[in-house]
Design a protein around this motif. Structure first.
Motif, PDB file in Angstrom:
ATOM      1  N   HIS A   1      21.042 -28.130 -28.774  1.00  0.00           N
ATOM      2  CA  HIS A   1      21.126 -27.324 -27.559  1.00  0.00           C
ATOM      3  C   HIS A   1      21.349 -25.852 -27.883  1.00  0.00           C
ATOM      4  CE1 HIS A   1      22.363 -25.983 -23.565  1.00  0.00           C
ATOM      5  NE2 HIS A   1      23.411 -25.430 -24.151  1.00  0.00           N
TER       6      HIS A   1
ATOM      7  N   ARG B   1      23.596 -28.691 -20.820  1.00  0.00           N
ATOM      8  CA  ARG B   1      23.765 -29.737 -21.836  1.00  0.00           C
ATOM      9  C   ARG B   1      23.662 -31.129 -21.202  1.00  0.00           C
ATOM     10  NH1 ARG B   1      26.115 -28.445 -26.831  1.00  0.00           N
ATOM     11  NH2 ARG B   1      26.775 -26.272 -27.059  1.00  0.00           N
TER      12      ARG B   1
ATOM     13  N   ASP C   1      26.031 -23.418 -18.934  1.00  0.00           N
ATOM     14  CA  ASP C   1      25.776 -24.099 -20.205  1.00  0.00           C
ATOM     15  C   ASP C   1      26.202 -25.565 -20.224  1.00  0.00           C
ATOM     16  OD1 ASP C   1      24.537 -23.499 -22.770  1.00  0.00           O
ATOM     17  OD2 ASP C   1      26.479 -24.090 -23.604  1.00  0.00           O
TER      18      ASP C   1
ATOM     19  N   GLU D   1      20.854 -33.990 -22.085  1.00  0.00           N
ATOM     20  CA  GLU D   1      21.248 -35.297 -22.609  1.00  0.00           C
ATOM     21  C   GLU D   1      20.702 -36.424 -21.738  1.00  0.00           C
ATOM     22  OE1 GLU D   1      25.452 -34.962 -22.783  1.00  0.00           O
ATOM     23  OE2 GLU D   1      25.447 -33.663 -24.562  1.00  0.00           O
TER      24      GLU D   1
END
Length: 433
Positions: free
Chosen positions: A316, A377, A373, A381
């Motif tokens: 990432h 993420r 952020d 995922e």
């Protein structure tokens, strides 16, 4: 006196279904974004010809259309292709058939989906004719924010953004920011020809009887013929050839030739379709001849199919992410590509409209990126877990359908699912993004 609230600069690279859907979803949430698309703006004329059919699933493609307020328009655009399915062997024997009675994945032409998304898009959201040739990451020394600068060619210069979303397909330029050492998809082991017969009922009623109202898949010897019914009473024919040669078209002298010239090779070679039943060979031949008649100056749509490794991922990074084929390119053998891409768009729009991200009183880009952020993420995922599962399914289907006895294997698979949304769906039209 405080200034106006911070407005992040968001770019979506790619104006396929996923990029357009993300732009429209963000618009409905009051979040401006710019979509860069390398193609020129489509005209009514360019969107009129039959295009590949896309079967939209309830949890993904259909959910996006509901979110965008396009459900009624979507329903009105249906009807060219039913959900009926037939599986034939190379001799033309029917091994499986259903009328789609247990499925709920309506088919819409790709061009019609594009029109639906564009009709609701605010003016100037899409920058047509803007080809992204490079993407670079830097950090603004004054603000501490990460910035992504896109090179848009000599006519349009460069543009800097606080978030860039790569929805730019199989050969994504944005992907190189996340996967600089392994960005290229791999050849899947198959080449595919696409050709279309228009006004089929009037001109070829016997082929309409063969193909029915929905989808036919004929398989054998490692090769596949798939058909969809489509707009203008059309039959779209896909002929997939299993070959270890990525550049098979060039090897056989077919690169740049017409579909009619490709036909001669496909039907003359008993190792391809030359020994298949007469009706199936006629179907391929007519489709190739009609395609050439409709596009006399165009080369055949014959190309290798590519895929990213099943279960691949990336480290990432702030201010950049991917969706659709740019993130998880797979072959069309489970009908999942466009649905995953639209699901990605829906989830990413949710992350960007999270109250902590869109409703916070951010002082600038660095603070906004810090709020975004963890959501970004989580989005990546979830997307990659979902994509890995579908990519594995797609790879299994590919191997099954391109096997020597693919027809019986596929018929047995469909039968085991009782006709309920079987995972061996036919090819999607012309890519996902």
């Amino acid at each position: 006196m405080s200034g106006p609230p911070f407005q992040p600069r968001i770019a979506i690279v790619g104006g396929g279904p996923a990029g357009l859907a993300l732009g429209l979803l963000l618009h409905h949430r009051g979040i401006p974004a710019t979509v860069y698309e390398r193609r020129n703006k489509p005209t009514a004329e360019s969107l009129a010809p039959p295009s590949g059919m896309l079967d939209l699933h309830a949890e993904s493609g259909q959910a996006v259309l509901r979110e965008c307020g396009l459900w009624d328009a979507f329903q009105a655009a249906l009807g060219d292709c039913s959900e009926a399915t037939r599986v034939l062997d190379s001799r033309g024997a029917i091994l499986y058939t259903d009328e789609g009675e247990l499925a709920s994945r309506p088919e819409i032409p790709r061009n019609a989906l594009t029109q639906l998304l564009l009709q609701e898009m605010p003016p100037n959201t899409v920058r047509w004719g803007h080809r992204v040739t490079a993407a670079e990451t830097s950090r603004n020394a004054a603000t501490g924010a990460v910035e992504i600068t896109l090179t848009l060619g000599p006519e349009h210069g460069r543009a800097t953004h606080d978030l860039v979303v790569g929805a730019d397909g199989a050969w994504s330029r944005v992907r190189s920011l996340l996967l600089p050492d392994a960005a290229a998809p791999a050849y899947s082991g198959a080449n595919m020809l696409t050709a279309t017969v228009r006004h089929a009922s009037a001109n070829y009623p016997h082929l309409v009887e063969l193909c029915g109202s929905g989808t036919v898949m004929a398989l054998g010897g490692g090769h596949v013929i798939t058909t969809h019914r489509g707009p203008q009473d059309s039959i779209c024919v896909y002929a997939a050839v299993r070959t270890p040669d990525e550049h098979w078209a060039a090897t056989r002298g077919l690169a740049g030739t017409t579909a009619a010239e490709v036909k001669d090779v496909l039907l003359a070679d008993v190792g391809l379709f030359g020994a298949w039943s007469a009706p199936l060979r006629e179907l391929v031949g007519v489709a190739c001849d009609e395609e050439t008649r409709d596009n006399a100056d165009g080369a055949a749509d014959l190309k290798p199919l590519y895929m990213l490794p099943v279960g691949h991922n990336w480290a990432h990074r702030v201010a950049v992410t991917l969706l659709g084929d740019a993130a998880h390119l797979m072959t069309p053998w489970a009908g999942e590509g466009v649905n995953l891409a639209l699901w990605d768009a829906l989830d990413l729009a949710g992350a960007l409209s999270d109250e902590a991200v869109s409703g916070g009183n951010h002082a600038g880009a660095a603070e906004w990126q810090a709020a975004l952020d963890p959501r970004l993420r989580e989005f990546e995922e979830a997307m990659l877990r979902r994509a890995a599962e579908k990519a594995e399914l797609t790879a299994r289907n590919k191997d099954l359908m391109l096997s020597e006895n693919g027809a019986q294997a596929l018929a047995d698979l469909f039968s085991s699912f009782g006709g309920a949304a079987p995972p061996g769906a036919p090819p999607e039209g012309e890519g996902s993004n």
